[in-house]
Scaffold this active site. Structure first.
Site, PDB file in Angstrom:
ATOM      1  N   ASP A  21       0.859  -1.186   0.000  1.00 18.41           N
ATOM      2  CA  ASP A  21       0.000   0.000   0.000  1.00 18.41           C
ATOM      3  C   ASP A  21       0.895   1.236   0.000  1.00 18.41           C
ATOM      4  O   ASP A  21       1.893   1.285   0.714  1.00 18.41           O
ATOM      5  CB  ASP A  21      -0.887  -0.032   1.256  1.00 18.41           C
ATOM      6  CG  ASP A  21      -1.777   1.197   1.363  1.00 18.41           C
ATOM      7  OD1 ASP A  21      -2.029   1.838   0.331  1.00 18.41           O
ATOM      8  OD2 ASP A  21      -2.213   1.503   2.497  1.00 18.41           O
ATOM      9  N   ASP A  98      -3.929  -9.959 -16.061  1.00 17.59           N
ATOM     10  CA  ASP A  98      -4.954 -10.975 -15.872  1.00 17.59           C
ATOM     11  C   ASP A  98      -6.207 -10.535 -16.629  1.00 17.59           C
ATOM     12  O   ASP A  98      -6.754  -9.468 -16.354  1.00 17.59           O
ATOM     13  CB  ASP A  98      -5.258 -11.076 -14.367  1.00 17.59           C
ATOM     14  CG  ASP A  98      -5.713 -12.445 -13.941  1.00 17.59           C
ATOM     15  OD1 ASP A  98      -6.490 -13.056 -14.695  1.00 17.59           O
ATOM     16  OD2 ASP A  98      -5.307 -12.895 -12.856  1.00 17.59           O
ATOM     17  N   ASP A 199      -8.156 -15.831 -17.444  1.00 18.62           N
ATOM     18  CA  ASP A 199      -8.943 -16.439 -16.373  1.00 18.62           C
ATOM     19  C   ASP A 199      -9.953 -17.450 -16.912  1.00 18.62           C
ATOM     20  O   ASP A 199     -10.648 -17.172 -17.901  1.00 18.62           O
ATOM     21  CB  ASP A 199      -9.679 -15.309 -15.638  1.00 18.62           C
ATOM     22  CG  ASP A 199     -10.314 -15.752 -14.343  1.00 18.62           C
ATOM     23  OD1 ASP A 199      -9.560 -16.144 -13.426  1.00 18.62           O
ATOM     24  OD2 ASP A 199     -11.550 -15.715 -14.236  1.00 18.62           O
ATOM     25  N   GLU A 260      -5.708 -20.179 -17.847  1.00 19.57           N
ATOM     26  CA  GLU A 260      -6.106 -20.906 -16.637  1.00 19.57           C
ATOM     27  C   GLU A 260      -7.227 -21.847 -17.044  1.00 19.57           C
ATOM     28  O   GLU A 260      -8.247 -21.412 -17.597  1.00 19.57           O
ATOM     29  CB  GLU A 260      -6.598 -19.955 -15.544  1.00 19.57           C
ATOM     30  CG  GLU A 260      -6.871 -20.706 -14.241  1.00 19.57           C
ATOM     31  CD  GLU A 260      -7.967 -20.107 -13.370  1.00 19.57           C
ATOM     32  OE1 GLU A 260      -7.932 -20.318 -12.164  1.00 19.57           O
ATOM     33  OE2 GLU A 260      -8.880 -19.436 -13.894  1.00 19.57           O
ATOM     34  N   HIS A 332      -3.187 -17.040  -5.701  1.00 18.09           N
ATOM     35  CA  HIS A 332      -4.176 -16.301  -4.912  1.00 18.09           C
ATOM     36  C   HIS A 332      -5.417 -17.139  -4.636  1.00 18.09           C
ATOM     37  O   HIS A 332      -6.295 -16.707  -3.900  1.00 18.09           O
ATOM     38  CB  HIS A 332      -4.550 -15.020  -5.665  1.00 18.09           C
ATOM     39  CG  HIS A 332      -5.309 -15.318  -6.921  1.00 18.09           C
ATOM     40  ND1 HIS A 332      -4.741 -16.004  -7.984  1.00 18.09           N
ATOM     41  CD2 HIS A 332      -6.585 -15.083  -7.275  1.00 18.09           C
ATOM     42  CE1 HIS A 332      -5.658 -16.166  -8.920  1.00 18.09           C
ATOM     43  NE2 HIS A 332      -6.780 -15.604  -8.527  1.00 18.09           N
ATOM     44  N   ASP A 333      -5.517 -18.315  -5.260  1.00 15.60           N
ATOM     45  CA  ASP A 333      -6.658 -19.209  -5.031  1.00 15.60           C
ATOM     46  C   ASP A 333      -6.289 -20.418  -4.179  1.00 15.60           C
ATOM     47  O   ASP A 333      -7.148 -21.245  -3.878  1.00 15.60           O
ATOM     48  CB  ASP A 333      -7.194 -19.750  -6.363  1.00 15.60           C
ATOM     49  CG  ASP A 333      -7.900 -18.695  -7.203  1.00 15.60           C
ATOM     50  OD1 ASP A 333      -8.389 -17.699  -6.629  1.00 15.60           O
ATOM     51  OD2 ASP A 333      -7.962 -18.879  -8.432  1.00 15.60           O
TER      52      ASP A 333
END
Ligand code: ISL
Ligand code: CA
Length: 563
Positions: A21, A98, A199, A260, A332-333
């Site tokens: 951040d 992505d 994706d 993916e 991330h999954d």
């Protein structure tokens, strides 16, 4: 053998929301990534994949796009994006975006217009159906729970969403949809991005079966929901759409197309990435990360190395001729690899480095997920409010409504939920691990004082330095990129042993997946093998003319001499 740049690359996945951040709102952003480009350069990776950065209401954290030509406001501006692109490119790091084009957000203009005006230009952009006898047209279940059809009050029809109701599926059989998507892809490639991670790209073509009374998609005996996967994965027109995407988009650029693919085995994969007409360059599949689950991810079972090796070997054999493999252990999954495939409690350093050695020496492009390179681990959840992922929230609510014990469910979520890998990147031991000056949007792992990048950077014997060393080793030994792969002792339950070989060099890679010492090599061959690296032994510690047994979770690499 000459390879494309994306075959030689070591890739690194950034989940922007949780990386760095820059303005204290607790949400990672592009200026934050810019401030960490030097770190990426130091690590030595060649290609960055950013999880989605386009405008989104964040029902699924960016995997629900409301405007494909705008940067998500929390992440910054187009100028920030261009600066990041240039900062990466000036260090020879490629940038992959992505692309989520199986569905949009329900806030996307297309969907809003589609709801409002069935006869207008966007009327047919999504899958609409009036329903049968006040019921959806079939009993497909959505991947995030509940039915895949949602009633829309405005249009007075059902629409299809394979994921969350806020993620309506685009109707790819409409050529206008396809044209619009190709325009968007060309827009970003012209802007200088080096490729896409596409994706759930194999869900584009749906096979809507006849909906007779006993058709398979009409539900079980009691009309319960059915798994829609067989009807939507690798459907009848997928090849046609991808071939068109290739000629309308991919063929015009020096870029990489990474698909993916869910519910796809190596045989199906062959059609997507092998041969001169292959639409895609490589695939991120799930066979190896489903091995520690039963029916679904919430039903864990123990991991078997033999099965894991079989998956790797089979995919290699299917794709090495005219195709290419890709590997990842965390994403991330997926929960953190060190918790899943290693022993984060008793052998944290060793199992994290052992997994690094494997990932970076398998035949194909390795994808490192942010934080794995410093040994980040899963979270401990103590309060349901800490769960941020919609899939896990739905699961929690369902289990509680069925009377399960909340503590047990939180514990399961701490093993399996996607939140585990989405916790903020641990940069240092200061407040909030250096991720933000504000309140992090998602739970921070409370081990950040012990596990962080600052404490490992330039420190011998750290996980981070081991990653760097292995990434460099790929450049020193091109056989790690272009060599054949040959496995030994496939049936062994504890050791993963393989050779990488090209016309000049042969390397032997030994990986001990167990907490016990393992004997493998006989000293009589020692004159033939030169020690290169291990995550346990240093060069000095490795005896001459002898092969010490492999230590628990040791990974060791030798070079074969005299050939
Ligand atoms: O993560 C999963 C289960 O926990 C998978 O089923 C996952 O949803 C599936 O692999 C598709 O993933 C991709 O598309 C989803 C998005 O939520 C994921 O983050 C993304 O990687 C929908 O866009
Ligand atoms: Ca921010």
């Amino acid at each position: 053998m000459s390879l494309d740049w994306w075959q030689e690359a070591t890739a690194y996945q950034i989940y922007p929301r949780s990386f760095q951040d820059s303005n204290g709102d607790g949400i990672g952003d592009i200026r934050g990534i810019i401030s960490r480009v030097d770190y990426l350069d130091y690590l030595g990776i060649d290609m960055v994949w950013l999880s989605p950065i386009f405008a989104s209401p964040n029902a699924d954290y960016g995997y629900d796009v409301s405007n494909y030509r705008k940067i998500m406001s929390e992440f910054g501006t187009m100028e920030d994006f261009e600066e990041l692109r240039d900062e990466l490119h000036s260090r020879d790091i490629r940038l992959i975006l992505d692309m989520v084009v199986n569905h949009t957000s329900s806030e996307h203009e297309w969907f809003k217009k589609s709801r409002e005006d069935p006869d207008g230009p966007y009327g047919d952009f999504y899958h609409w159906h009036p329903g049968k006898n006040n019921e959806p047209p079939n009993k497909w279940g959505a991947f995030f729970g509940g039915a895949a059809w949602e009633w829309d009050e405005k249009r007075q029809e059902y629409y299809l969403h394979l994921f969350h109701p806020a993620q309506p599926d685009l109707n790819w059989s409409n050529f206008k949809v396809r044209e619009n998507v190709y325009d968007i892809m060309n827009f970003w490639l012209e802007k200088g991005v080096d490729g896409f991670r596409l994706d759930v790209i194999n869900l584009l073509s749906k096979n809507f079966p006849e909906t007779g009374t006993d058709s398979a998609d009409n539900g079980g005996a009691n009309g319960e929901l059915v798994d829609c996967t067989p009807f939507v994965a690798n459907g009848p027109r997928l090849q046609e759409y991808l071939a068109e995407m290739k000629s309308e988009v991919f063929d015009n650029f020096d870029m990489v197309a990474i698909g993916e693919v869910i519910a796809t085995d190596d045989r199906e994969a062959k059609k997507l990435v092998t041969g001169s007409e292959a639409p895609l360059d490589m695939l991120l599949h799930f066979e190896h990360v489903k091995l520690d689950q039963n029916e679904n991810k919430w039903q864990p079972r123990s991991f078997s190395l033999v099965e894991f090796k079989e998956v790797i070997d089979r995919w290699y054999r299917s794709l090495y001729k005219g195709g290419w493999n890709a590997y990842y252990l965390t994403s991330h999954d997926q929960p953190r690899a060190v918790n899943r495939f290693g022993d984060a409690e008793n052998f944290w350093y060793r199992s994290a480095t052992m997994l690094a050695a494997m990932l970076l020496t398998l035949p194909g492009t390795p994808f490192i997920y942010q934080g794995d390179e410093i040994g980040m681990t899963n979270l401990d959840f103590t309060d349901p409010a800490e769960i941020k992922d919609i899939e896990a929230i739905n699961f929690y609510e369902k289990m509680i409504s069925q009377g399960h014990n909340p503590e047990d469910i939180l514990q399961l979520i701490g093993q399996r939920s996607r939140d585990n890998s989405r916790s903020p990147m641990q940069w240092n031991d200061s407040n909030n691990a250096g991720f933000t000056d504000g309140e992090p949007w998602i739970k921070l792992n409370d081990n950040y004082e012990q596990v962080n990048a600052a404490q490992q950077r330039n420190v011998r014997g750290s996980i981070l330095e081991f990653y760097r060393r292995l990434i460099r080793l790929r450049d020193e030994y091109s056989v790690l990129k272009d060599g054949f792969f040959l496995q030994s002792i496939a049936e062994d339950e504890d050791l993963f042993v393989y050779w990488r070989r090209n016309s000049e060099t042969t390397l032997l890679i030994l990986i001990n997946f167990s907490a016990e010492e393992q004997e493998f090599l006989h000293d009589e061959f020692s004159h033939n093998l030169e020690f290169i690296v291990s995550n346990v032994l240093s060069n000095k510690e490795h005896p001459r003319q002898k092969f010490p047994a492999l230590n628990p979770y040791e990974a060791r690499i030798y070079k074969q001499l005299g050939r």
